[in-house]
Design an enzyme around this catalytic site. Structure first.
Site, mmCIF file in Angstrom:
data_model
loop_
_atom_site.group_PDB
_atom_site.id
_atom_site.type_symbol
_atom_site.label_atom_id
_atom_site.label_comp_id
_atom_site.label_asym_id
_atom_site.label_seq_id
_atom_site.Cartn_x
_atom_site.Cartn_y
_atom_site.Cartn_z
ATOM 1 N N ARG A 40 70.946 -60.994 65.704
ATOM 2 C CA ARG A 40 71.802 -61.949 66.599
ATOM 3 C C ARG A 40 71.471 -63.417 66.895
ATOM 4 O O ARG A 40 69.909 -63.309 67.056
ATOM 5 C CB ARG A 40 72.271 -61.202 68.075
ATOM 6 C CG ARG A 40 73.152 -60.255 67.811
ATOM 7 C CD ARG A 40 73.556 -59.887 69.431
ATOM 8 N NE ARG A 40 73.988 -60.755 70.217
ATOM 9 C CZ ARG A 40 75.247 -61.220 70.406
ATOM 10 N NH1 ARG A 40 76.179 -60.784 69.541
ATOM 11 N NH2 ARG A 40 75.488 -62.285 71.238
ATOM 12 N N LEU B 2 69.974 -66.254 68.763
ATOM 13 C CA LEU B 2 69.473 -66.100 70.135
ATOM 14 C C LEU B 2 70.025 -67.639 70.770
ATOM 15 O O LEU B 2 69.812 -68.710 69.948
ATOM 16 C CB LEU B 2 68.161 -66.016 70.514
ATOM 17 C CG LEU B 2 67.734 -64.736 70.247
ATOM 18 C CD1 LEU B 2 66.259 -64.615 70.202
ATOM 19 C CD2 LEU B 2 68.087 -63.781 71.106
ATOM 20 N N ASN C 267 59.561 -63.357 64.964
ATOM 21 C CA ASN C 267 60.798 -62.731 64.155
ATOM 22 C C ASN C 267 60.098 -62.679 62.705
ATOM 23 O O ASN C 267 59.117 -63.419 62.387
ATOM 24 C CB ASN C 267 61.759 -63.811 64.187
ATOM 25 C CG ASN C 267 63.021 -63.385 63.265
ATOM 26 O OD1 ASN C 267 63.348 -61.876 63.417
ATOM 27 N ND2 ASN C 267 63.476 -64.004 62.301
ATOM 28 N N HIS D 283 61.364 -62.295 58.705
ATOM 29 C CA HIS D 283 62.493 -62.868 58.034
ATOM 30 C C HIS D 283 62.284 -62.600 56.685
ATOM 31 O O HIS D 283 61.032 -62.830 56.109
ATOM 32 C CB HIS D 283 62.666 -64.273 58.185
ATOM 33 C CG HIS D 283 63.945 -64.800 57.634
ATOM 34 N ND1 HIS D 283 65.333 -64.429 58.004
ATOM 35 C CD2 HIS D 283 63.950 -65.553 56.714
ATOM 36 C CE1 HIS D 283 65.916 -65.210 57.377
ATOM 37 N NE2 HIS D 283 65.390 -65.634 56.179
ATOM 38 N N SER E 219 58.215 -63.717 55.729
ATOM 39 C CA SER E 219 57.749 -64.755 56.654
ATOM 40 C C SER E 219 57.753 -64.106 58.335
ATOM 41 O O SER E 219 58.759 -63.503 58.452
ATOM 42 C CB SER E 219 58.387 -66.036 56.841
ATOM 43 O OG SER E 219 58.259 -66.447 55.665
ATOM 44 N N ASP F 217 65.826 -69.442 62.185
ATOM 45 C CA ASP F 217 64.866 -69.429 61.190
ATOM 46 C C ASP F 217 64.077 -70.626 60.837
ATOM 47 O O ASP F 217 63.613 -70.715 59.734
ATOM 48 C CB ASP F 217 65.396 -68.851 60.018
ATOM 49 C CG ASP F 217 65.969 -67.409 60.063
ATOM 50 O OD1 ASP F 217 65.651 -66.676 61.231
ATOM 51 O OD2 ASP F 217 67.044 -67.261 59.342
HETATM 52 C C1 GAR Z 1 63.947 -56.389 57.828
HETATM 53 O O1 GAR Z 1 63.723 -56.412 56.520
HETATM 54 C C2 GAR Z 1 63.861 -57.789 58.301
HETATM 55 O O2 GAR Z 1 63.109 -58.801 57.501
HETATM 56 C C3 GAR Z 1 65.328 -58.167 58.349
HETATM 57 O O3 GAR Z 1 66.118 -57.219 58.687
HETATM 58 C C4 GAR Z 1 65.489 -55.937 58.141
HETATM 59 C C5 GAR Z 1 65.443 -54.873 59.325
HETATM 60 O O4 GAR Z 1 64.988 -53.857 59.035
HETATM 61 N N1 GAR Z 1 65.335 -59.347 59.419
HETATM 62 C C6 GAR Z 1 66.356 -60.478 58.985
HETATM 63 O O5 GAR Z 1 67.053 -60.288 58.237
HETATM 64 C C7 GAR Z 1 66.523 -61.366 60.104
HETATM 65 N N2 GAR Z 1 67.127 -62.617 59.690
HETATM 66 P P1 GAR Z 1 64.385 -52.625 60.069
HETATM 67 O O6 GAR Z 1 65.519 -52.610 60.894
HETATM 68 O O7 GAR Z 1 64.330 -51.563 58.993
HETATM 69 O O8 GAR Z 1 63.211 -53.005 60.625
#
Ligand code: GAR
Length: 215
Positions: free
Chosen positions: A93, A95, A109, A111, A138, A147
């Site tokens: 989500r 923020l 975070n 990414h 990252s 981001d």
């Molecule tokens: C992760 O790969 C993270 O990089 C991505 O969601 C996945 C969550 O995996 N995050 C994003 O895309 C944020 N924009 P997880 O729930 O198994 O940790």
């Protein structure tokens, strides 16, 4: 060396949460997860948290008429916990600026891209569509822009001919699961310091480029 108090925010599987839990339990990360919080009641990561007897909170975003009202509730709960850092681990989500201001320089975070390239969603598909030969991960400080905050640590990996989105996700997550515990450990050891202005210092030197992670 001080124990970090963390609140981990998730929306889905929680494999990054698991990596952080595992590092704490293995004694390689001096931290305590004070709460795992999800906007999604069905997030598998909540089961992981419960299995490790961590406090969980669910704030279902569908019960709130606006992002601001949802974020106000999220803020209220997090202020009660008073974590050193809010760790976004697959928290899907956006923020609100007001929320970010309330926890300025204390939200991290992860990414799945080499920021500033590929902000937003579907980073793997877009990298494949553009014929990239390299992709990555990252970890950055969260600012009000999506981001966009300063990047602490990055890792890259090659894209091979015939790779699918699933291949990239697997390759990236293998790195992610090492990177988040590493960054948090460096913060707990004061090797990495995020100052009151949101500037990042690594071994007492101002960081002007992201640190590069190699597995
Ligand atoms: C992760 O790969 C993270 O990089 C991505 O969601 C996945 C969550 O995996 N995050 C994003 O895309 C944020 N924009 P997880 O729930 O198994 O940790």
């Amino acid at each position: 060396m001080s124990q970090l108090v963390l609140a981990v925010l998730i929306s889905g599987s929680g494999s990054n949460l698991q990596a952080i839990i595992d590092a704490i339990e293995a004694g390689t990360l001096n931290a305590r997860i004070a709460c795992v919080l999800s906007n999604n009641p069905d997030a598998y990561g909540l089961q992981r948290a419960t299995r490790h007897r961590l406090p969980v909170e669910i704030i279902d975003h569908r019960s709130y008429p606006s992002r601001e009202q949802y974020d106000a509730e999220l803020r209220r709960r997090l202020e009660a916990i008073a974590p050193d850092y809010i760790v976004l681990a697959g928290y899907m989500r956006i923020l609100s600026a007001e929320f970010v201001r309330a926890f300025e320089h204390r939200i991290l975070n992860i990414h799945p891209a080499l920021l500033p390239a590929y902000k937003g969603l579907d980073t793997h598909q877009r990298a494949l569509d553009n014929g990239e030969t390299e992709h990555g991960v990252s970890i950055h400080l969260v600012t009000a822009e999506l981001d966009d905050g300063p990047v602490l640590l990055q890792a890259s990996y090659p894209i091979e001919n015939g790779d699918s989105v699933a291949d990239l996700r697997t390759r990236g997550q293998r790195l992610e699961h090492q990177m988040y515990p590493t960054v948090l450990r460096w913060i707990s050891e004061n090797k990495l310091i995020i100052d009151d202005h949101g500037q990042i210092h690594h071994d007492q030197t101002l960081l002007d480029n992201p640190l590069q992670f190699s597995a």
